[in-house]
Scaffold this active site. Structure first.
Site, PDB file in Angstrom:
ATOM      1  N   CYS A   2       0.858  -1.191   0.000  1.00 39.06           N
ATOM      2  CA  CYS A   2       0.000   0.000   0.000  1.00 39.06           C
ATOM      3  C   CYS A   2       0.895   1.244   0.000  1.00 39.06           C
ATOM      4  CB  CYS A   2      -0.859   0.018   1.257  1.00 39.06           C
ATOM      5  SG  CYS A   2      -1.797  -1.490   1.496  1.00 39.06           S
ATOM      6  N   ARG A  27       1.206   1.684  -6.117  1.00 40.18           N
ATOM      7  CA  ARG A  27       1.436   0.732  -5.019  1.00 40.18           C
ATOM      8  C   ARG A  27       0.148   0.021  -4.617  1.00 40.18           C
ATOM      9  NH1 ARG A  27       6.200   1.442  -2.280  1.00 40.18           N
ATOM     10  NH2 ARG A  27       5.342   0.462  -0.418  1.00 40.18           N
ATOM     11  N   TRP A  74      -3.668  -1.777  -1.192  1.00 35.77           N
ATOM     12  CA  TRP A  74      -3.570  -3.023  -1.956  1.00 35.77           C
ATOM     13  C   TRP A  74      -3.970  -4.104  -0.964  1.00 35.77           C
ATOM     14  CZ3 TRP A  74      -2.928  -4.415  -6.900  1.00 35.77           C
ATOM     15  CH2 TRP A  74      -2.666  -5.730  -7.173  1.00 35.77           C
ATOM     16  N   ASN A  98       1.039   0.309   5.998  1.00 35.52           N
ATOM     17  CA  ASN A  98       1.487  -0.520   4.882  1.00 35.52           C
ATOM     18  C   ASN A  98       2.255  -1.684   5.489  1.00 35.52           C
ATOM     19  OD1 ASN A  98       2.335  -1.570   2.417  1.00 35.52           O
ATOM     20  ND2 ASN A  98       4.236  -0.375   2.480  1.00 35.52           N
ATOM     21  N   GLY A  99       1.827  -2.912   5.173  1.00 37.88           N
ATOM     22  CA  GLY A  99       2.523  -4.097   5.692  1.00 37.88           C
ATOM     23  C   GLY A  99       1.513  -5.170   6.064  1.00 37.88           C
ATOM     24  N   GLU A 483       9.763 -20.275 -19.209  1.00 36.44           N
ATOM     25  CA  GLU A 483       9.503 -18.918 -18.691  1.00 36.44           C
ATOM     26  C   GLU A 483      10.595 -17.965 -19.157  1.00 36.44           C
ATOM     27  OE1 GLU A 483       7.101 -17.458 -17.589  1.00 36.44           O
ATOM     28  OE2 GLU A 483       7.923 -15.649 -16.668  1.00 36.44           O
ATOM     29  N   LYS A 487       9.913 -14.579 -21.368  1.00 39.24           N
ATOM     30  CA  LYS A 487      10.374 -13.244 -20.953  1.00 39.24           C
ATOM     31  C   LYS A 487      11.122 -12.561 -22.093  1.00 39.24           C
ATOM     32  CE  LYS A 487       8.335 -12.407 -17.877  1.00 39.24           C
ATOM     33  NZ  LYS A 487       7.432 -13.463 -17.895  1.00 39.24           N
ATOM     34  N   GLU A 490       8.720 -11.631 -25.087  1.00 37.98           N
ATOM     35  CA  GLU A 490       7.655 -10.624 -24.928  1.00 37.98           C
ATOM     36  C   GLU A 490       8.189  -9.223 -24.667  1.00 37.98           C
ATOM     37  OE1 GLU A 490       4.976 -11.022 -21.619  1.00 37.98           O
ATOM     38  OE2 GLU A 490       6.441 -12.117 -20.456  1.00 37.98           O
ATOM     39  N   HIS A 506      15.734 -34.831 -30.780  1.00 37.87           N
ATOM     40  CA  HIS A 506      14.595 -35.297 -31.596  1.00 37.87           C
ATOM     41  C   HIS A 506      14.120 -34.211 -32.564  1.00 37.87           C
ATOM     42  CE1 HIS A 506      14.413 -38.919 -29.212  1.00 37.87           C
ATOM     43  NE2 HIS A 506      14.489 -38.176 -28.119  1.00 37.87           N
ATOM     44  N   LYS A 606      -1.647  -6.217 -19.634  1.00 34.41           N
ATOM     45  CA  LYS A 606      -1.313  -6.802 -18.338  1.00 34.41           C
ATOM     46  C   LYS A 606      -2.318  -7.884 -17.956  1.00 34.41           C
ATOM     47  CE  LYS A 606       0.982  -7.548 -14.705  1.00 34.41           C
ATOM     48  NZ  LYS A 606       2.201  -8.371 -14.890  1.00 34.41           N
TER      49      LYS A 606
END
Ligand code: AGP
Length: 611
Positions: A2, A27, A74, A98-99, A483, A487, A490, A506, A606
């Site tokens: 947050c 945030r 958040w 925040n936390g 992955e 990355k 993209e 193969h 996103k």
């Protein structure tokens, strides 16, 4: 994650607080609120949604005063709502936080039993309730705040108003960022520099275990025992836009480096190393239902799908349940075999991916028990999961390319596998303790892995000119190769594909040349020698090898590979995270070197809310 702000001085606080919150909106943006002291009384305005909703509320009911605090949320505990929006007030104490307060449940239970009434579902409210409880007993404000700080477990950057202290703003910090701005005849506080950079560039960066007492004419610092502290005032010289990224050039790079904290926040408060137990507060699945599970199905898209592939190995190893992983976009069109003995795990950072939601609905309609793994509280996927949600506490992921969501998804899958194994009795207490101890040590090892950034930046300058890459992995690290290739594709638009190392002979081996770097992932595990063999096959055909190794080796890799990037080892499950970090950095630095739009790559979004 947050954002908090605070102000005390001669100016009206409201516009300063709103301006600061807008600069912290990255945030978190589930809800927002401010509290301002007006003629000795604390007035509060809160609204669900973005800061704009709060501004609408304030236009209807303005708040005046020259001392105030603000918060943009958040959500981690308690759904996004006006009721759960900060600031939270209890009697004379009003706080923004925040936390994550790990021991809030026990504190809330004790205070409720003593007759105190709570008005929200949040962990934060216990801070205000505890302070007010002490004020009612006659404890002085500063002493009460410090005593509460010594009681809380977890992380907190908290700003506090005490109703009968109209010229004083209190701030405390433990494991969440907090910066104090020193103005001329005014003082500020914020989670991050951009919120107050327009008013002052003289900053004090608080450390853990510290308290600040802000007044218009200056700020006093103590530790949580009341010992006076002398803090250095630093003049910061960064532009406000850069500051929103915490000094990083792109959100993606910031989020890559946030991963040790994000993984910590994802397991914090959910494990007992001593008991070998895992507590997943969002789950709604009974022990009896857990014992009746006969198979597990994981569905997701993109990076979340790769996390699911890692999760499959972890869950199969720890529970001995068969696990199938499928792309959400494929799942619905194959008449899937699903029944009430199926546990479905749907993974989605945004919780809004149309393919994943559609597949989840299909599986749910066929009787599956659905548990979601998501990074957004009360997201659509979270709301449709019949048997609960495991939230990753990664904080908002702004960069389109997923990084901290990926590693916290693996963390959540690891926790869930441990939870299922514990409930089903499929692994011993000692094994559970060992696996939990490995998790506790992981953030430190992640920090070491991130120290490869300079090496990868140097490599990027050399390899950015290639137009094709091949990534090879084996076993549980094959998904990490997938992955890593994703990355690179993209964000740099360079073609990259990934294969299990054993599959190269193969077909893909026909591609080997000195025009296509081969990224080989290795760990000190059962398939280390097999991967080295694959590297020999590449080398003898003139291929260019870049080795990424978890653990130590005898130096022979340097004979095979042009580059050897080393990261620490953990157990095989968590080593996947350690190997993912340098691959994220390689992709980032190559894309940055090419001048690509790293945070918002072309054609991507996103959250893919269309099928
Ligand atoms: C990953 O870097 C991409 N942004 C993309 O593959 C993403 O993982 C995918 O669209 C799934 O998104 P979700 O986790 O929000 O469902």
């Amino acid at each position: 994650m947050c954002g908090i702000v605070g102000y005390v001085g001669p100016s009206q606080a409201c516009p300063i607080l709103i301006d600061g919150l807008k600069r912290l909106e990255y945030r978190g943006y589930d809800s927002a609120g401010i509290a301002v002291v007006n003629n000795g009384k604390v007035e509060i305005a809160r609204a669900k949604g973005k800061i704009a909703s709060l501004e609408t509320t304030l236009r209807c009911s303005p708040i005046h005063g020259t001392l105030g605090i603000g918060h943009t949320r958040w959500a981690t505990h308690g759904r996004p709502s006006e009721q759960n929006a900060h600031p939270h007030r209890a009697g004379k104490a009003t706080v923004v936080h925040n936390g994550i307060i790990e021991n809030y449940g026990a504190i809330k239970q004790t205070l409720t039993a003593s007759g105190r009434v709570f008005g929200s579902e949040t962990d934060t409210e216990v801070i205000a309730q505890l302070i007010d409880h002490l004020l009612e007993q006659g404890t002085a404000a500063e002493v009460a705040i410090r005593q509460v700080c010594r009681t809380l477990k977890g992380s907190f950057a908290t700003a506090i108003l005490i109703e009968d202290r109209p010229d004083t703003l209190y701030a405390v910090r433990k494991e969440s960022p907090l910066v104090i701005g020193i103005g001329r005849g005014e003082s500020f506080l914020a989670s991050d520099i951009p919120a107050i950079l327009n008013y002052t560039n003289r900053m004090v960066f608080m450390d853990d275990g510290e308290m600040a007492v802000l007044k218009p004419d200056g700020v006093r610092f103590t530790d949580f025992d009341g010992e006076r502290l002398t803090k250095v005032i630093k003049t910061v010289d960064i532009n406000p836009v850069m500051a929103e990224k915490g000094g990083f050039k792109h959100f993606m790079l910031k989020e890559i480096h946030e991963q040790p904290r994000a993984v910590t926040d994802t397991f914090r408060g959910r494990i007992s190393e001593e008991k070998g137990e895992v507590y997943l507060e969002g789950l709604q699945i009974t022990d009896e239902e857990i014992t009746r599970i006969r198979r597990v199905l994981i569905i997701a898209c993109g990076t979340s799908f790769h996390a699911g592939l890692v999760g499959r190995r972890i869950i199969e190893d720890l529970t001995r349940l068969p696990v199938e992983v499928d792309l959400a976009s494929e799942f619905r069109y194959r008449d899937p075999i699903v029944g009430d003995e199926t546990l479905l795990i749907s993974i989605s950072q945004s919780g809004e991916t149309a393919d994943t939601m559609a597949a989840t609905k299909e599986a749910s309609a066929r009787g599956a028990k659905v548990v979601a793994i998501s990074n957004v509280i009360e997201s659509s996927l979270a709301r449709m999961s019949s048997h609960g949600v495991i939230y990753t506490h990664a904080g908002p992921e702004i960069g389109v390319a997923s990084t901290k969501a990926f590693t916290t998804q693996i963390t959540a899958l690891y926790l869930f596998a441990l939870f299922l194994a514990w409930k089903r009795g499929s692994i011993t207490l000692d094994r559970r303790r060992e696996l939990i101890a490995d998790l506790v040590r992981l953030p430190g090892r992640m920090g070491e892995a991130l120290e490869t950034s300079a090496t990868l930046k140097r490599m990027a300058a050399v390899y950015e000119k290639y137009t094709n890459f091949l990534y090879l992995g084996r076993g549980i690290n094959t998904p990490i190769a997938y992955e890593g290739a994703l990355k690179l594709k993209e964000i740099s638009y360079i073609h990259a594909e990934a294969y299990p190392g054993g599959e190269m002979k193969h077909g893909p081996i026909a591609l080997i040349s000195d025009q296509m770097p081969v990224v080989a992932l290795l760990a000190q595990d059962a398939v280390y020698d097999k991967m080295k063999g694959n590297m020999e096959e590449v080398r003898t055909r003139g291929g260019v090898l870049l080795a990424f190794l978890a653990g130590h080796e005898d130096g022979s890799l340097s004979r095979l590979a042009r580059e050897v990037v080393r990261v620490p080892m953990s157990n095989p499950y968590l080593t996947t995270i350690l190997l993912a970090l340098p691959l994220q950095l390689l992709a980032y630095h190559i894309a940055d070197f090419k001048g690509a739009d790293v945070d918002q790559p072309r054609n991507l979004a996103k959250s893919v809310t269309v099928e």
